[in-house]
Structures are given as structure tokens and as C-alpha cells.
Design an enzyme around this catalytic site. Structure first.
Site, PDB file in Angstrom:
ATOM      1  N   GLU A 129     -11.890 -20.709 -17.804  1.00  0.00           N
ATOM      2  CA  GLU A 129     -12.735 -19.617 -17.291  1.00  0.00           C
ATOM      3  C   GLU A 129     -13.030 -19.698 -15.788  1.00  0.00           C
ATOM      4  O   GLU A 129     -14.188 -19.627 -15.369  1.00  0.00           O
ATOM      5  CB  GLU A 129     -14.053 -19.571 -18.084  1.00  0.00           C
ATOM      6  CG  GLU A 129     -13.837 -19.417 -19.572  1.00  0.00           C
ATOM      7  CD  GLU A 129     -15.128 -19.404 -20.390  1.00  0.00           C
ATOM      8  OE1 GLU A 129     -16.205 -19.664 -19.835  1.00  0.00           O
ATOM      9  OE2 GLU A 129     -15.045 -19.143 -21.603  1.00  0.00           O
ATOM     10  N   ASN A 170      -7.052 -21.507 -19.491  1.00  0.00           N
ATOM     11  CA  ASN A 170      -7.625 -20.810 -20.644  1.00  0.00           C
ATOM     12  C   ASN A 170      -8.734 -19.850 -20.208  1.00  0.00           C
ATOM     13  O   ASN A 170      -9.594 -20.213 -19.395  1.00  0.00           O
ATOM     14  CB  ASN A 170      -8.213 -21.892 -21.577  1.00  0.00           C
ATOM     15  CG  ASN A 170      -8.604 -21.380 -22.946  1.00  0.00           C
ATOM     16  OD1 ASN A 170      -7.818 -20.701 -23.609  1.00  0.00           O
ATOM     17  ND2 ASN A 170      -9.817 -21.700 -23.380  1.00  0.00           N
ATOM     18  N   HIS A 206     -11.981 -13.744 -27.827  1.00  0.00           N
ATOM     19  CA  HIS A 206     -13.279 -13.469 -28.457  1.00  0.00           C
ATOM     20  C   HIS A 206     -13.426 -11.951 -28.479  1.00  0.00           C
ATOM     21  O   HIS A 206     -13.830 -11.345 -27.487  1.00  0.00           O
ATOM     22  CB  HIS A 206     -14.416 -14.111 -27.658  1.00  0.00           C
ATOM     23  CG  HIS A 206     -14.411 -15.602 -27.728  1.00  0.00           C
ATOM     24  ND1 HIS A 206     -14.648 -16.281 -28.907  1.00  0.00           N
ATOM     25  CD2 HIS A 206     -14.170 -16.542 -26.791  1.00  0.00           C
ATOM     26  CE1 HIS A 206     -14.575 -17.586 -28.686  1.00  0.00           C
ATOM     27  NE2 HIS A 206     -14.277 -17.769 -27.405  1.00  0.00           N
ATOM     28  N   GLU A 236      -9.173 -19.175 -29.086  1.00  0.00           N
ATOM     29  CA  GLU A 236     -10.570 -19.141 -29.567  1.00  0.00           C
ATOM     30  C   GLU A 236     -10.857 -17.840 -30.316  1.00  0.00           C
ATOM     31  O   GLU A 236     -11.932 -17.243 -30.180  1.00  0.00           O
ATOM     32  CB  GLU A 236     -11.545 -19.284 -28.380  1.00  0.00           C
ATOM     33  CG  GLU A 236     -11.286 -20.500 -27.530  1.00  0.00           C
ATOM     34  CD  GLU A 236     -12.323 -20.716 -26.437  1.00  0.00           C
ATOM     35  OE1 GLU A 236     -13.403 -20.102 -26.482  1.00  0.00           O
ATOM     36  OE2 GLU A 236     -12.045 -21.523 -25.520  1.00  0.00           O
ATOM     37  N   ASP A 238     -12.002 -14.920 -32.423  1.00  0.00           N
ATOM     38  CA  ASP A 238     -12.939 -14.410 -33.428  1.00  0.00           C
ATOM     39  C   ASP A 238     -13.129 -12.921 -33.155  1.00  0.00           C
ATOM     40  O   ASP A 238     -12.896 -12.447 -32.051  1.00  0.00           O
ATOM     41  CB  ASP A 238     -14.269 -15.184 -33.493  1.00  0.00           C
ATOM     42  CG  ASP A 238     -14.968 -15.408 -32.168  1.00  0.00           C
ATOM     43  OD1 ASP A 238     -14.707 -14.663 -31.202  1.00  0.00           O
ATOM     44  OD2 ASP A 238     -15.808 -16.324 -32.095  1.00  0.00           O
TER      45      ASP A 238
HETATM   46  C1  XIL Z   1     -19.082 -22.384 -27.310  1.00  0.00           C
HETATM   47  C2  XIL Z   1     -19.416 -23.146 -28.591  1.00  0.00           C
HETATM   48  O1  XIL Z   1     -18.832 -22.465 -29.672  1.00  0.00           O
HETATM   49  C3  XIL Z   1     -20.893 -23.270 -28.787  1.00  0.00           C
HETATM   50  O2  XIL Z   1     -21.200 -24.103 -29.893  1.00  0.00           O
HETATM   51  C4  XIL Z   1     -21.523 -23.843 -27.509  1.00  0.00           C
HETATM   52  O3  XIL Z   1     -22.925 -23.875 -27.670  1.00  0.00           O
HETATM   53  C5  XIL Z   1     -21.148 -23.011 -26.304  1.00  0.00           C
HETATM   54  O4  XIL Z   1     -19.743 -22.948 -26.215  1.00  0.00           O
HETATM   55  N1  XIL Z   1     -15.549 -20.090 -24.421  1.00  0.00           N
HETATM   56  C6  XIL Z   1     -15.184 -21.397 -24.571  1.00  0.00           C
HETATM   57  C7  XIL Z   1     -15.838 -22.235 -25.613  1.00  0.00           C
HETATM   58  O5  XIL Z   1     -14.242 -21.839 -23.907  1.00  0.00           O
HETATM   59  O6  XIL Z   1     -15.919 -23.581 -25.232  1.00  0.00           O
HETATM   60  C8  XIL Z   1     -17.199 -21.707 -25.971  1.00  0.00           C
HETATM   61  O7  XIL Z   1     -17.689 -22.473 -27.071  1.00  0.00           O
HETATM   62  C9  XIL Z   1     -17.124 -20.246 -26.301  1.00  0.00           C
HETATM   63  C10 XIL Z   1     -16.621 -19.446 -25.127  1.00  0.00           C
END
Ligand code: XIL
Length: 319
Positions: A129, A170, A206, A236, A238
């Protein structure tokens, strides 16, 4: 047949982010992970804050437990993450650093962490990020102290610590064509031009039901990444649903999971398909997005949701 085997046969390993707490306490969670997923990412355990809580203190317990679990169940492991602006320990973020001192600390952190799991972790999210949604560089702690070269530094250090690991940049909101994915590609092109060992782009994915990316545009983005000889991983995934969650929304969610999996499979360039959690019980979504829920493949009782069934279908079709 379980999803992990269908996915493996289709050539797209299915993974899940794993949390140390339920892994320790919940046998149903452990059983589900081992049965349905062929790959894991530590949801938090390898981030700076949890794993490196003081300059001379490392806390490997959770990360070790997750990697051990993966090994026992023949699951691949993704490492997450070496450079990020979030979940940093206080000593790091509130220290007063000179550029050489922070360079040494970053190099040592990466050498220790990547070195510890050398040969066990096939892919690392080296930088996470670093780009804003409008394509400008995110003004992070790392950039402030080290300048824009911090990315090169991190990738070189990771490569030295495990020359076989595939190294990823990423990010989120960069699945489709657009300002942000353009900027990421420029960033990665620049690194490769300078001989920096970067091998792929992680698309977090996401996603939000009702505001999904255009999957044709996602396909075009994956194609242009692949055309450069880079790998793509969905890191990641969802797809959160605004409450109330209805049967119709769950079906639409299933269609979206299916569309993304088809896009990945058709591209031939995706080497992992990782969801951010295994069940809706352990998902970060309700805590982070007020009013949203139900983003994953399995429900709170570890039962497959419509999305799990559509993935099975799309993986089956490939074989
Ligand atoms: C999130 C986790 O799922 C949570 O448990 C934590 O509190 C915060 O981070 N992008 C990412 C992940 O790269 O590491 C993040 O994970 C979600 C967004």
C-alpha cells in the site's frame, strides 16, 4: 471434493489469511482451514508491530505456529508484510531516525524475518500500500525518512535473505485499470528497470458488493501485468455485503467470486487466490466497515456459502 483440491487441479491455489488466536483455540477453524485451503497468509502475525515489538525483541510465536500448521497440512505460505505504514510498533514510528540508522534497521528486520522462513515462504508482500488512490505516492513514515528509494532497498534485502522467494508489491483498489493501477505499474516498471528483484503484483481485492470493479477491466489489467513477465496474485479477497444480508445478495456475491476466479483462470497469469480470512466469524470486515458483513466463503458455523459452491463449480469446469 474439497475446494483446495479443486483449486489445485485448476491450477489456481486457494488460500486464506489465518489468525493465530482461533488457530490455537478453535478445532473447527483448524479443520476447515486444513480441508479447504492449500495456502495461508498470516493475517497479522508477521507485521512489524506483532512480530518485532521492540528493537531487540522478536515475537515469533504466532507466526511460527501458523507456518508449522501450514507445513503439517502441506499448505503453501505467503509472507505478509515487510514494509507498510500501518501496525507499526511505537519504537519504530516514534523513534527519531537518521536515514542510515533506519536503513540498517529495515535491512536487519527483513534479513531476520525472511531468513527465518527461508524455503518455507514462497511469496512475500515486500511493500504494501505505498500508493494513494489518485496514484500519488503515500506519504508514509518510510518515505519521509528514507525517501522514495525505500522500496528498492526492501526488495533487495528480501531477495538477499531468500533468493528463491517471489517478491510482490501489494495494494488495494488496483484490480481494474485506472489511475492507481497505472501508478503501481509505473512504480514496478521503474524498479525492474533499475534491476530491483520484483516478481509480481498482489491485488488485494477487498471488494464491495454493489460497487464491484468491471471484471473486463480487471482482465485487461492482469493481462498488461502479465505481458511484462510479472505474476499476479489475488492476495486479500473478500466481498463485503451491506446489512441486511439476504439470499439474493449472497447469490450476487457468489457471482462476483465466480467472475474474479474466471478472470484469473482465463489470464493464465494468476498463481494464487487468497481470501482474507476463512469464515465470517473471523473476518476483519464487521470491525472495520460499519454496517457490512458476510464477506467470505464460509459462514460462522464453517458451512460453505453460495460463493464457495460457485468457486467449486468454476474450478471443476477447468479440469
Ligand atoms: C487487517 C487485519 O485483517 C486486521 O485484523 C488488522 O486489525 C488490520 O489489518 N490490507 C492489508 C491487511 O494489507 O494487512 C489488512 O489486514 C487489511 C487491509
Amino acid at each position: 471434493m474439497a475446494l483446495r483440491h479443486l483449486a489445485a487441479q485448476a491450477g489456481l491455489p486457494l488460500g486464506a489469511a489465518v489468525a493465530a488466536e482461533p488457530l490455537r483455540r478453535d478445532p473447527a477453524y483448524r479443520a476447515l482451514l486444513a480441508r479447504e485451503f492449500g495456502m495461508v497468509t498470516c493475517e497479522n502475525a508477521m507485521k512489524w508491530g506483532p512480530i518485532h515489538p521492540a528493537l531487540r525483541t522478536w515475537a515469533f510465536r504466532d507466526a511460527d505456529a501458523i507456518v508449522r500448521f501450514a507445513t503439517r497440512h502441506a499448505m503453501a505460505v505467503r509472507g505478509h508484510t515487510l514494509v507498510w505504514h500501518s501496525q507499526q510498533p511505537r519504537w519504530l514510528e516514534h523513534g527519531s531516525w537518521s536515514r542510515p540508522a533506519l536503513t540498517r534497521v529495515l535491512r536487519a528486520h527483513i534479513a531476520t524475518l525472511v531468513g527465518r522462513y527461508r524455503g518455507r515462504i514462497g511469496a512475500w508482500d515486500v511493500v504494501n500500500e505505498a500508493v494513494n488512490d489518485d496514484g500519488t505516492p503515500r506519504p508514509t513514515f518510510w518515505r519521509r525518512v528514507l525517501g522514495p528509494k525505500y522500496l528498492d532497498l526492501a526488495f533487495h534485502a528480501a531477495h538477499r535473505a531468500d533468493p528463491k522467494a517471489r517478491l510482490f508489491y501489494n495494494d488495494y483498489n488496483a484490480e481494474a485499470l485506472g489511475e492507481k493501477s497505472d501508478a503501481i505499474l509505473r512504480l514496478v516498471d521503474g524498479m525492474r528497470h533499475r534491476g530491483v528483484p520484483v516478481h509480481g503484483i498482489g491485488l488485494q481485492a477487498h471488494l464491495l458488493l454493489g460497487d464491484l470493479p468491471d471484471f473486463k477491466s480487471v482482465a485487461a489489467n492482469i493481462t498488461r501485468i502479465a505481458a511484462r513477465g510479472l505474476t499476479v496474485q489475488i492476495t486479500e479477497l473478500d466481498i463485503r455485503i451491506r446489512r441486511p444480508v439476504t439470499a439474493a445478495k449472497l447469490r450476487a456475491q457468489a457471482d462476483a467470486y465466480l467472475a474474479l476466479a474466471e478472470t484469473c483462470l482465463a489470464s493464465g497469469a494468476c498463481t494464487a487466490f487468497v481470501t482474507w480470512g476463512a469464515t465470517d466469524k473471523s473476518s476483519w470486515v464487521p470491525g472495520f466497515f460499519k454496517g457490512y458483513d458476510d464477506a467470505l466463503l464460509f459462514d460462522r458455523a464453517c458451512r460453505p456459502k453460495p460463493a464457495a459452491r460457485s468457486l467449486a463449480e468454476v474450478f471443476n469446469r477447468q479440469v
